[in-house]
Design a protein around this motif. Sequence first.
Motif, short mmCIF file in Angstrom:
data_model
loop_
_atom_site.label_atom_id
_atom_site.label_comp_id
_atom_site.label_asym_id
_atom_site.label_seq_id
_atom_site.Cartn_x
_atom_site.Cartn_y
_atom_site.Cartn_z
N GLU A 1 0.84 -1.21 0.00
CA GLU A 1 0.00 0.00 0.00
C GLU A 1 0.87 1.25 0.00
OE1 GLU A 1 -2.80 -0.03 3.20
OE2 GLU A 1 -3.56 1.97 2.73
N GLY B 1 3.11 1.27 -3.23
CA GLY B 1 2.19 1.45 -4.37
C GLY B 1 1.68 2.87 -4.44
N SER B 2 1.38 3.45 -3.29
CA SER B 2 0.87 4.83 -3.28
C SER B 2 1.92 5.78 -3.83
CB SER B 2 0.51 5.25 -1.85
OG SER B 2 -0.56 4.46 -1.39
N SER C 1 -4.52 10.50 -7.65
CA SER C 1 -3.44 9.64 -7.15
C SER C 1 -2.75 10.30 -5.97
CB SER C 1 -2.43 9.36 -8.26
OG SER C 1 -3.04 8.63 -9.28
N ARG D 1 -5.15 10.22 -3.00
CA ARG D 1 -5.30 8.86 -2.45
C ARG D 1 -3.98 8.36 -1.85
NH1 ARG D 1 -5.21 3.47 -4.33
NH2 ARG D 1 -6.73 2.18 -3.19
N HIS E 1 -3.19 7.46 1.95
CA HIS E 1 -2.76 6.14 2.44
C HIS E 1 -1.48 6.25 3.25
CE1 HIS E 1 -5.32 3.10 0.19
NE2 HIS E 1 -5.81 4.28 -0.18
N ARG F 1 -2.00 7.94 6.52
CA ARG F 1 -2.72 7.02 7.42
C ARG F 1 -1.75 6.02 8.06
NH1 ARG F 1 -4.64 2.02 7.56
NH2 ARG F 1 -3.98 1.55 5.45
N ILE F 2 -0.89 5.42 7.17
CA ILE F 2 0.05 4.41 7.68
C ILE F 2 0.98 5.04 8.72
CG2 ILE F 2 2.02 2.93 7.03
CD1 ILE F 2 0.49 2.57 4.31
N VAL G 1 -1.11 6.05 11.93
CA VAL G 1 -1.64 4.91 12.70
C VAL G 1 -0.50 4.16 13.38
CG1 VAL G 1 -2.78 2.64 12.53
CG2 VAL G 1 -3.77 4.66 11.39
N HIS H 1 -2.98 -1.96 -5.13
CA HIS H 1 -1.97 -1.21 -5.90
C HIS H 1 -1.30 -2.09 -6.95
CE1 HIS H 1 -2.43 1.71 -2.61
NE2 HIS H 1 -2.07 2.58 -3.56
N VAL I 1 -1.01 0.56 -9.87
CA VAL I 1 0.29 1.04 -10.35
C VAL I 1 0.57 0.60 -11.78
CG1 VAL I 1 2.78 0.95 -9.94
CG2 VAL I 1 1.24 1.28 -8.01
#
Lengths: 519, 161
Positions: free
Chosen positions: A13, A16-17, A58, A61, A65, A68-69, A72, B134, B138
């Motif tokens: 995540e 990928g983000s 993108s 989002r 993400h 958030r990671i 958290v 993703h 991606v």
Amino acid sequence: MNGIPLLPAVTVEFVGSALAIFFSFLALRYAWSLVRLQPSNFIWGFLFYFCIAMAAFSLSRGVGHMVRIILVYSDQSDLWKQLSPISGGFNTMLMISVAAVIIYYHKGLAAYKLIRKEAVKLFNANTQLASSADQLKELNIHLEEMVEIRTRNLSESEKKFRNFFENSKDIIYFCDKNGTITNINNSGINLLGFDVPFQQVNFHDLFTDRKDLDAYLLSLRKNGFISDFEIECTGTNKATKHILLTANAIYDKNGHFIGCEGIGKDMTRLRNMTEQLINQEKMASVGQMAAGVAHEINTPLGIILGYTQLMMDDFEEESEAHSSLLVMERQTKACRRIVADLLKFSRQADSAKTSIDINTIIGEVLAVTEHTLNINQVDIIRNFCEELPQVVGDAEKLHQVFINLFNNAQFAMVNGGKIFITTKQLGSEVLITVQDTGTGIPNDIKNKIFDPFFTTKDVGKGTGLGLSVTYGIIKDHGGRITVESPVIDLNSTVTVQGTAFHIWLPTKAILSDDDREQH
Amino acid sequence: MIYEESMKIYHFIHILSVCLFILFGLPENSWALQSHSAPEGIYVHQMAHLLFMGALGYLYWHTRKSPAIKSKGWKYLQIFCFFLIAWNLIAFTGHQAFGQLTPADFIDKSSWKEQLAPPITWIKVLYYFTKMDHFLNVPGLFALVISLRTFYHEALMEENR
């Protein structure tokens, strides 16, 4: 039983983000380059806006993400709880935006395709126009060259034909359908003796004989041409010319006769020479015949005269018989005189030639005849050449030549006039011209005047042997005689009424050379 | 003229003041304003996924059928659409699966050791895989980059021609 650790999924995540943000902005960069490269392209515009929306989505989002990671797992879940709705809201909104941009693409693309279609049409039209313009330009360049070449050829051709037209010794003419001359070369103007502008002359009026004109026009109308047609023309200066005519009819595009073009050759000189030759042959034949006849008659006449004179001695002078014999003697002598003239014409009479001066001969004749001529109101104008070379001839016979010519001149000038006598040297010849201002000689008898017994005088007033004898004497002297009527004045080229006899006699020097060559 | 224009502006300000007073001065009478309860956010988000998926589907379909757009770049764009549609589907499913889970389904929450608590049900497995969306997102974006790069190079060649 173990649970499923979420760390791999969280790692995917997070990475990928980050990658999603990177790729979406890389795509945006290419889209931006495309728009800058071709700003008028709608599709690039659409892709640019689409990429903006995708990059924003993108980013929203991905950042959401990642934040958030971070929050958290760094034990700040409360803060994330506050940010979470905002991040989710942004994501939702930007996702809808991307969808909206795609939906907008539908209508935009339709408009773009229409514009593109028109643009392609316009482009093709422009290309075609440019191609046509190039072709036209090339054609224009070639056309200029072609026109230049044609003009040059035409100019050369025109010059060639113009020279031919101007320099031709023959008559070249163009007429309209009524016969009015539209163009004629200088030779034509000179030969036909135009004294007015040629545009005012009708070619048909120049025909002496109406029948010739009718035949000429008929042939042109019927056949479209006439070839080697001999006509007699009377120029505007009244001079007569014999023309050998070849002409073609000219038609318009509808085939209507609109005029003619032709070439005429002056045959006057050739015709005169031919006539002279024919005349000479005729004279020679007549001379031979006359000589034969004269010889045959001369002997009986001598006998008749001898016996008549013998008989006269047998009768009293006062007697009736003597008187009759006297008439017989007189008429017989007259016959002998005629026979003697015939012999002179046929050059059979004896001749005693010596070296003589023509001026002197003419002077001697005038000494006898001038008084009579003056009584008849005929003036003599002398134009004698002082340095005239001598000729070899029979003085008596030449006396008779001039007596005959003066008598004829006087006969032609009943109410008086002038006789111009001119002598001059022309090369190896002596030219004697006797010109009067009389009535002239009609064309139809001009060829007959040297014939024996041809006369225009009343019966009993002339034998018709005068000019025949003259002709015979001149021939006997190796010369020639011609007649001109009316007379063209050599100085002014004006035609004047009257008759001129031209006599050419060879000079003594020429005859001597001939004699030496014979010996 | 200037007087007439001034009068018009004056009337406009007067009417606007009255409207603002009614809207904000008397809120208990504003029936048109709607309240948004908690699940609305996820509903809207899921609907946005569906809308996005539909839009991408349309784009995929159109780029395939349109004869006006023939380029290798469009092939890559179609791949992008395919991945993004798949991603939307996975994300939608993930959101739905997450809605089925409770806090008790997670162990060591908010730590690096966080796990899906046993027993492992199919909904937990589904959630686990959809969490790695993703893997679709991606590559999809990478296809978009390749697509635009292809367009750019083609356009550049066209310009140079």
